[in-house]
Scaffold this motif. Sequence first.
Motif, PDB file in Angstrom:
ATOM      1  N   UNK A 414       0.820  -1.206   0.000  1.00  0.00           N
ATOM      2  CA  UNK A 414       0.000   0.000   0.000  1.00  0.00           C
ATOM      3  C   UNK A 414       0.857   1.260   0.000  1.00  0.00           C
ATOM      4  N   UNK A 415       1.961   1.233   0.716  1.00  0.00           N
ATOM      5  CA  UNK A 415       2.815   2.405   0.863  1.00  0.00           C
ATOM      6  C   UNK A 415       3.856   2.545  -0.239  1.00  0.00           C
ATOM      7  N   UNK A 416       4.122   1.471  -0.985  1.00  0.00           N
ATOM      8  CA  UNK A 416       5.235   1.498  -1.938  1.00  0.00           C
ATOM      9  C   UNK A 416       4.859   1.176  -3.371  1.00  0.00           C
ATOM     10  N   UNK A 417       3.581   1.088  -3.671  1.00  0.00           N
ATOM     11  CA  UNK A 417       3.171   0.811  -5.050  1.00  0.00           C
ATOM     12  C   UNK A 417       2.014   1.717  -5.432  1.00  0.00           C
ATOM     13  N   UNK A 418       1.913   2.090  -6.710  1.00  0.00           N
ATOM     14  CA  UNK A 418       0.818   2.959  -7.161  1.00  0.00           C
ATOM     15  C   UNK A 418      -0.543   2.280  -7.026  1.00  0.00           C
ATOM     16  N   UNK A 419      -1.560   3.095  -6.912  1.00  0.00           N
ATOM     17  CA  UNK A 419      -2.929   2.563  -6.835  1.00  0.00           C
ATOM     18  C   UNK A 419      -3.265   1.801  -8.112  1.00  0.00           C
ATOM     19  N   UNK A 420      -3.898   0.660  -7.972  1.00  0.00           N
ATOM     20  CA  UNK A 420      -4.281  -0.144  -9.126  1.00  0.00           C
ATOM     21  C   UNK A 420      -3.215  -1.116  -9.590  1.00  0.00           C
ATOM     22  N   UNK A 438      -5.633  -3.707   2.439  1.00  0.00           N
ATOM     23  CA  UNK A 438      -5.126  -2.877   1.347  1.00  0.00           C
ATOM     24  C   UNK A 438      -6.003  -3.045   0.112  1.00  0.00           C
ATOM     25  N   UNK A 439      -6.965  -2.152  -0.043  1.00  0.00           N
ATOM     26  CA  UNK A 439      -7.827  -2.166  -1.234  1.00  0.00           C
ATOM     27  C   UNK A 439      -7.301  -1.224  -2.308  1.00  0.00           C
ATOM     28  N   UNK A 440      -6.100  -0.692  -2.097  1.00  0.00           N
ATOM     29  CA  UNK A 440      -5.477   0.175  -3.105  1.00  0.00           C
ATOM     30  C   UNK A 440      -4.946  -0.653  -4.264  1.00  0.00           C
ATOM     31  N   UNK A 441      -4.388  -1.818  -3.960  1.00  0.00           N
ATOM     32  CA  UNK A 441      -3.861  -2.707  -4.994  1.00  0.00           C
ATOM     33  C   UNK A 441      -4.927  -3.666  -5.496  1.00  0.00           C
ATOM     34  N   UNK A 442      -4.663  -4.232  -6.668  1.00  0.00           N
ATOM     35  CA  UNK A 442      -5.514  -5.270  -7.232  1.00  0.00           C
ATOM     36  C   UNK A 442      -4.778  -6.609  -7.136  1.00  0.00           C
ATOM     37  N   UNK A 443      -5.571  -7.685  -7.059  1.00  0.00           N
ATOM     38  CA  UNK A 443      -4.998  -9.017  -6.924  1.00  0.00           C
ATOM     39  C   UNK A 443      -5.532  -9.885  -8.069  1.00  0.00           C
ATOM     40  N   UNK A 482      -0.405 -12.132 -16.684  1.00  0.00           N
ATOM     41  CA  UNK A 482      -1.358 -11.538 -15.741  1.00  0.00           C
ATOM     42  C   UNK A 482      -1.141 -10.042 -15.531  1.00  0.00           C
ATOM     43  N   UNK A 483      -0.089  -9.470 -16.067  1.00  0.00           N
ATOM     44  CA  UNK A 483       0.146  -8.032 -15.944  1.00  0.00           C
ATOM     45  C   UNK A 483       0.507  -7.590 -14.544  1.00  0.00           C
ATOM     46  N   UNK A 484       1.078  -8.491 -13.754  1.00  0.00           N
ATOM     47  CA  UNK A 484       1.414  -8.158 -12.367  1.00  0.00           C
ATOM     48  C   UNK A 484       2.754  -7.439 -12.284  1.00  0.00           C
ATOM     49  N   UNK A 485       2.843  -6.516 -11.326  1.00  0.00           N
ATOM     50  CA  UNK A 485       4.093  -5.800 -11.058  1.00  0.00           C
ATOM     51  C   UNK A 485       4.773  -6.304  -9.793  1.00  0.00           C
ATOM     52  N   UNK A 486       3.997  -7.017  -8.961  1.00  0.00           N
ATOM     53  CA  UNK A 486       4.541  -7.552  -7.717  1.00  0.00           C
ATOM     54  C   UNK A 486       4.072  -8.989  -7.556  1.00  0.00           C
ATOM     55  N   UNK A 487       4.893  -9.740  -6.841  1.00  0.00           N
ATOM     56  CA  UNK A 487       4.564 -11.122  -6.513  1.00  0.00           C
ATOM     57  C   UNK A 487       4.551 -11.242  -4.997  1.00  0.00           C
ATOM     58  N   UNK A 488       3.414 -11.679  -4.432  1.00  0.00           N
ATOM     59  CA  UNK A 488       3.311 -11.896  -2.990  1.00  0.00           C
ATOM     60  C   UNK A 488       3.266 -13.394  -2.754  1.00  0.00           C
ATOM     61  N   UNK A 489       4.292 -13.888  -2.098  1.00  0.00           N
ATOM     62  CA  UNK A 489       4.457 -15.332  -1.929  1.00  0.00           C
ATOM     63  C   UNK A 489       4.388 -15.690  -0.455  1.00  0.00           C
ATOM     64  N   UNK A 490       3.435 -16.541  -0.118  1.00  0.00           N
ATOM     65  CA  UNK A 490       3.350 -17.039   1.260  1.00  0.00           C
ATOM     66  C   UNK A 490       4.470 -18.042   1.513  1.00  0.00           C
ATOM     67  N   UNK A 508      13.502  -9.297  -4.384  1.00  0.00           N
ATOM     68  CA  UNK A 508      12.892  -9.361  -3.064  1.00  0.00           C
ATOM     69  C   UNK A 508      12.962  -7.985  -2.400  1.00  0.00           C
ATOM     70  N   UNK A 509      11.753  -7.434  -2.060  1.00  0.00           N
ATOM     71  CA  UNK A 509      11.712  -6.082  -1.497  1.00  0.00           C
ATOM     72  C   UNK A 509      11.115  -6.044  -0.098  1.00  0.00           C
ATOM     73  N   UNK A 510      10.459  -7.120   0.317  1.00  0.00           N
ATOM     74  CA  UNK A 510       9.868  -7.145   1.674  1.00  0.00           C
ATOM     75  C   UNK A 510       9.761  -8.591   2.126  1.00  0.00           C
TER      76      UNK A 510
END
Length: 521
Positions: A414-420, A438-443, A482-490, A508-510
Amino acid sequence: MLRKVYPFWRLQGVQLISVFVLCLAVFAYLQPAQTLADPDSWYHVKLTTMMRDSGLVRDFPWTQASLYRTIFIDQHFLYHVLLLPFVSLAPNDLAGAKIATIIFAAFSVTAVLWCLKRWRVPYWGVGIILLLTSAPFLFRLSLLKAPSLAIGVSIIAYYLITERRLGWLFFWTWFYVWFYSAWPLVVVMAGVWIAIDSLSQTKLNLKIIGQTLISKNNLKLVGVIVGGIVVALIINPYFPTNLVYLKQIFGMALTPYHTFVGIGGEWYPLAPFDLPENLSYPLLVWLLSTLVAVFTWHKQTKLSRSSWLIAVLFLIYTLKARRQTEYFVPWMVISSGLCLRDAGLGNLTLAYLKNKFASWIPKWVMKKYVLVTLLVYAIMVVPWGLSHGFRLAKAALANKYSYNTMLGAANWLKQNSPSGTIVFQSDWSMFPMLFYHNSQNYYLTGLDQTFMYEYDKEKYRQWERVVKGEARAIYKIAHDSFGASYLLLEKRTPAMLFWANRDNRLNRVYEDSEAIVYKLD
């Protein structure tokens, strides 16, 4: 003529209020302090707060690879409306939703007992013991989801059908359609009632059965229910999109998605041998009452026969999808009460049993010391057995997700990526938490994997291969397909983690104890 005066505790209102208060206490005790047992809970609370702050949610871009992206309707619309005051007035919206769930669950249990009392079932209060000692039933009603109230709504609908309260039934059907997607159950219950009504004639032949099926009373009943459904679908905030959505509602109920789509565990079949373990007391009573009903079939009424058939239908559906225990348990209780009532349960006293079955019971069993031993055994063992389901439900609800699940990763995005910005997540079940925080990003996907599968089967297979660690080209699929800019991996997906750490284009950023966020350079 003197009016008969009943003791205060025997007044109907007092008894039902006492049942409701007892249920409030039970479900309040079951609710853990800072955890939620089902991921969908976050979605329901978030959508409710969005409705409060911004009005009706008509578009849902938060799942970019799902049917929700193109044809979204709030299939729990009135459920979210009912949640509004609780999430708005409580200091914490999740805690407010828990308070609502406690009240809704208490209402559903009280609705079952109210119907039993209205139908003059002897010893109707025993029903609360069967309901509140069934672990799956307690667990399902304690989830922050619509069924906590929908069970009571459906049972009252059945009462209105059997009593032919057509005016109330019309508006109740309308309410049900707006409230929860399980509203086709009203049609099923009415169909069972009409079928039993036709087959209960003294002279069974096709002509009489046909005449009963299309009798004036049954046609009125069908007309009222169909009218309520049609009006609810047309005079609807989501019309006409909701008509397209009907296909998915019936598809989820009839299609065995679990055989080829990774859906939630609640939709997988329950093995027949698991039934006695999970539903011991209600199932035992129901099987015994079924046996009694068979031997007293001539005494059974349309009400007991139809309720028994509905219980059988839910038994079949429970074997297909284990979540249906939430309906199967109360219908077992209702069916048992009505079957035993029609068999003459009102005459069931100790004196009656002694006279009726004295010749069957060995004399040594009637000795005082044997009876005392059995009584002591019952006092020691039965309460433990009855509380077993209660303890299981408490433990299952407590050992789940904390309020802050996925909070760290969601806040960083939410703090480090643009809305959408689109985030490729490794677990569809984590979507509600991410969406809540975080409803700013899309999944990509969430809530129900069948929506992703029906949206694009090829993309579903691509996503599935990535999260299972079967595809090495994670960047190409996540970024290009999928047009993703980030990957969130559990971190509980080690196979995917193995290949992610070997792809130089994943930065890896977080990282925290739950998840890792990669930027797709």
